[in-house]
Design an enzyme around this catalytic site. Structure first.
Site, PDB file in Angstrom:
ATOM      1  N   PRO A  89       0.825  -1.213   0.000  1.00  0.00           N
ATOM      2  CA  PRO A  89       0.000   0.000   0.000  1.00  0.00           C
ATOM      3  C   PRO A  89       0.861   1.266   0.000  1.00  0.00           C
ATOM      4  O   PRO A  89       0.385   2.349  -0.310  1.00  0.00           O
ATOM      5  CB  PRO A  89      -0.803  -0.091   1.306  1.00  0.00           C
ATOM      6  CG  PRO A  89      -0.694  -1.506   1.745  1.00  0.00           C
ATOM      7  CD  PRO A  89       0.606  -2.019   1.223  1.00  0.00           C
ATOM      8  N   GLU A 116       1.450  -8.268   8.649  1.00  0.00           N
ATOM      9  CA  GLU A 116       1.318  -6.807   8.650  1.00  0.00           C
ATOM     10  C   GLU A 116       2.359  -6.162   7.750  1.00  0.00           C
ATOM     11  O   GLU A 116       2.474  -4.946   7.690  1.00  0.00           O
ATOM     12  CB  GLU A 116       1.480  -6.285  10.084  1.00  0.00           C
ATOM     13  CG  GLU A 116       0.365  -6.730  11.020  1.00  0.00           C
ATOM     14  CD  GLU A 116      -1.019  -6.511  10.414  1.00  0.00           C
ATOM     15  OE1 GLU A 116      -1.767  -7.489  10.285  1.00  0.00           O
ATOM     16  OE2 GLU A 116      -1.320  -5.355  10.031  1.00  0.00           O
ATOM     17  N   ARG A 154      -1.391  -9.433 -20.850  1.00  0.00           N
ATOM     18  CA  ARG A 154      -2.255  -9.033 -21.963  1.00  0.00           C
ATOM     19  C   ARG A 154      -1.498  -8.187 -22.985  1.00  0.00           C
ATOM     20  O   ARG A 154      -1.947  -7.990 -24.106  1.00  0.00           O
ATOM     21  CB  ARG A 154      -3.471  -8.265 -21.438  1.00  0.00           C
ATOM     22  CG  ARG A 154      -4.431  -9.131 -20.621  1.00  0.00           C
ATOM     23  CD  ARG A 154      -5.502  -8.292 -19.950  1.00  0.00           C
ATOM     24  NE  ARG A 154      -6.372  -7.658 -20.928  1.00  0.00           N
ATOM     25  CZ  ARG A 154      -7.463  -8.263 -21.442  1.00  0.00           C
ATOM     26  NH1 ARG A 154      -7.761  -9.502 -21.095  1.00  0.00           N
ATOM     27  NH2 ARG A 154      -8.238  -7.644 -22.310  1.00  0.00           N
ATOM     28  N   ASP A 169      -7.015  -0.227 -26.010  1.00  0.00           N
ATOM     29  CA  ASP A 169      -6.874   1.032 -26.740  1.00  0.00           C
ATOM     30  C   ASP A 169      -7.286   2.206 -25.857  1.00  0.00           C
ATOM     31  O   ASP A 169      -6.556   3.186 -25.753  1.00  0.00           O
ATOM     32  CB  ASP A 169      -7.767   1.012 -27.985  1.00  0.00           C
ATOM     33  CG  ASP A 169      -7.315  -0.076 -28.935  1.00  0.00           C
ATOM     34  OD1 ASP A 169      -8.100  -0.484 -29.799  1.00  0.00           O
ATOM     35  OD2 ASP A 169      -6.155  -0.525 -28.771  1.00  0.00           O
TER      36      ASP A 169
HETATM   37  C1  4F9 Z   1      -0.767  -3.563  -3.031  1.00  0.00           C
HETATM   38  C2  4F9 Z   1      -0.560  -4.368  -1.919  1.00  0.00           C
HETATM   39  C3  4F9 Z   1      -1.460  -4.268  -0.861  1.00  0.00           C
HETATM   40  C4  4F9 Z   1      -1.272  -5.094   0.335  1.00  0.00           C
HETATM   41  C5  4F9 Z   1      -0.275  -5.999   0.544  1.00  0.00           C
HETATM   42  N1  4F9 Z   1      -0.488  -6.532   1.772  1.00  0.00           N
HETATM   43  C6  4F9 Z   1      -1.572  -5.937   2.312  1.00  0.00           C
HETATM   44  N2  4F9 Z   1      -2.076  -5.045   1.433  1.00  0.00           N
HETATM   45  C7  4F9 Z   1      -2.519  -3.384  -0.915  1.00  0.00           C
HETATM   46  C8  4F9 Z   1      -2.659  -2.597  -2.042  1.00  0.00           C
HETATM   47  N3  4F9 Z   1      -1.807  -2.693  -3.070  1.00  0.00           N
END
Ligand code: 4F9
Length: 246
Positions: A89, A116, A154, A169
């Protein structure tokens, strides 16, 4: 395209290797997905890969040693100098441009953390880029890692077959996709827009572009902020805004 995934739950990654276009891409050798499980590399006789955070706080963190050794194996299986991306995050937001960059690398190792989070020293020493799929916390990095695997795959020639998906596109143009319809022509009193049944390909192309511009204006004005509109795009958007009482 090579994907190495560091994950405690390799079975989760079956969601991309055993279904849909990415499954076919694996079978055709267009992409390769290797999973490496840090639990296979613990030096702790109980197989622990996590421990309590220094300084206190809730939950557990993934420790350095199993992750570092799993990464060492992943690097040995990946092309030389493959970049390492940690799903987090705290990362940069995944978007079409970053997907395009990762595709251009030809290979990537993805760390899907659990608990965590992971010990900061892994991020400092082993990780080239942290990537987020949105401003929310998930239970692990596997789903974000699969977003990257799917979106990047993709872009690999041959994965989508010879039908280039128009979805690509529109995002490639930095716009949201136009609305799409299929049979029947009418259901529950809702009709398919007449232009789509007109057979007039220029009108259809312009209508779709207008819908892309209008929807982007309404839902993601940030995408239009730095976009220089062509004369046609400006005309189509102005028409749309008038028709929709903006
Ligand atoms: C990428 C990873 C995460 C995440 C990894 N571990 C807990 N949340 C949340 C959003 N984007």
């Amino acid at each position: 395209m090579y994907f190495g995934v560091i994950t405690l739950f390799p079975e989760m990654i079956d969601a991309v290797t055993k279904f849909g276009v990415t499954r076919r891409a694996c079978e055709n050798g267009l992409i390769k997905v290797d999973c490496i499980n840090p639990r296979d590399y613990t030096e702790d006789k109980f197989g622990n890969v996590d421990d309590k955070p220094y300084g206190g706080g809730p939950g557990m963190l993934m420790q350095v040693q199993p992750l570092r050794d799993a990464l060492r194996v992943a690097r040995s299986q990946a092309p030389k100098d493959t970049k390492v991306v940690c799903m987090s995050p705290q990362g940069v937001q995944l978007n079409h441009s970053l997907v395009t960059d990762i595709h251009s690398w030809g290979s990537v190792i993805l760390i899907a953390g659990r608990y965590e989070g992971i010990d900061e020293r892994v991020l400092q020493k082993e990780v080239d880029l942290e990537v987020s799929v949105g401003d929310y916390v998930l239970s692990g990095g596997e789903l974000p890692a699969m977003c990257i695997i799917d979106a990047v795959s993709r872009m690999v020639p041959g994965v989508l077959g010879n039908i280039q998906n128009a979805q690509e596109d529109s995002f490639a143009q930095g716009l949201l996709h136009f609305p799409q319809y299929t049979r029947p022509e009418e259901i529950d009193g809702m009709r398919v827009p007449e232009v789509l049944m007109s057979g007039n390909h220029e009108k259809i192309r312009n209508w779709r572009l207008q819908q892309c511009l209008g929807r982007t204006y309404e839902r993601r004005p940030d995408l239009l902020k730095n976009r220089v509109l062509t004369k046609l795009e400006r005309k189509l958007l102005d028409e749309y805004l008038q028709e929709h009482d903006f």
